[in-house]
Design a protein around this motif. Sequence first.
Motif, short mmCIF file in Angstrom:
data_model
loop_
_atom_site.label_atom_id
_atom_site.label_comp_id
_atom_site.label_asym_id
_atom_site.label_seq_id
_atom_site.Cartn_x
_atom_site.Cartn_y
_atom_site.Cartn_z
N GLU A 208 37.01 40.69 36.25
CA GLU A 208 36.79 40.82 34.81
C GLU A 208 38.03 41.49 34.22
O GLU A 208 38.90 41.94 34.95
CB GLU A 208 35.54 41.66 34.52
N VAL A 209 38.10 41.59 32.93
CA VAL A 209 39.32 42.04 32.28
C VAL A 209 39.40 43.55 32.04
O VAL A 209 40.24 44.00 31.27
CB VAL A 209 39.56 41.27 30.95
N THR A 210 38.61 44.32 32.73
CA THR A 210 38.75 45.76 32.61
C THR A 210 39.88 46.24 33.51
O THR A 210 40.19 45.61 34.53
CB THR A 210 37.45 46.50 33.01
N ASP B 264 38.60 46.91 37.10
CA ASP B 264 38.37 45.70 37.89
C ASP B 264 39.70 45.06 38.30
O ASP B 264 39.85 44.59 39.43
CB ASP B 264 37.51 44.70 37.12
N GLU B 265 40.66 45.03 37.41
CA GLU B 265 41.97 44.45 37.74
C GLU B 265 42.68 45.26 38.82
O GLU B 265 43.29 44.69 39.72
CB GLU B 265 42.82 44.31 36.48
N TYR C 72 34.50 44.84 42.86
CA TYR C 72 34.72 44.81 41.42
C TYR C 72 33.84 43.72 40.80
O TYR C 72 33.24 42.91 41.50
CB TYR C 72 36.20 44.56 41.10
N THR C 73 33.80 43.69 39.48
CA THR C 73 33.03 42.67 38.77
C THR C 73 33.88 41.40 38.67
O THR C 73 34.97 41.43 38.08
CB THR C 73 32.67 43.14 37.35
N TRP D 141 35.22 37.74 37.43
CA TRP D 141 35.36 37.10 36.12
C TRP D 141 34.19 36.19 35.84
O TRP D 141 33.71 35.48 36.71
CB TRP D 141 36.66 36.30 36.09
N ASN D 142 33.73 36.21 34.62
CA ASN D 142 32.71 35.29 34.13
C ASN D 142 33.20 34.79 32.79
O ASN D 142 33.40 35.58 31.87
CB ASN D 142 31.36 36.01 33.98
N ASP D 143 33.40 33.48 32.66
CA ASP D 143 33.95 32.97 31.40
C ASP D 143 32.90 32.88 30.30
O ASP D 143 33.20 32.52 29.18
CB ASP D 143 34.65 31.63 31.60
N HIS D 144 31.66 33.19 30.63
CA HIS D 144 30.57 33.28 29.65
C HIS D 144 30.31 31.96 28.92
O HIS D 144 29.71 31.97 27.85
CB HIS D 144 30.83 34.40 28.64
#
Length: 101
Positions: free
Chosen positions: A32-34, A37-38, A84-85, A87-90
């Motif tokens: 994810e973009v935090t 997480d990165e 980590y979480t 990525w989910n493009d939602h």
Amino acid sequence: MNTTDIRLASLPEPVGALLRAVHDALDIPLPEVTDADERAHASLMRRRAADARIILAFVLDEGHEVANATGTLRAWTARRPVTYTPWNDHTDTPTVDGGAV
């Protein structure tokens, strides 16, 4: 034999298993973009890439047995799971009008 015609199925099974273990060690989901997480993704990728390089060096430079090296890499990979979480493009999240976000 033309070396460009070599396929995975023509390699000895332990070699194919080692290739799959290297792939599996390095095939981790994007984060994810935090920032956290990165950072966790980058750290895991560095560690798993180092593990794969070590195993390949054992096999290529030191003559270690391929099946044992594969087992070691798989064990190291299992001890370093994704924490980590991913990525989910939602795109599957419905909106008020029924469309995707």
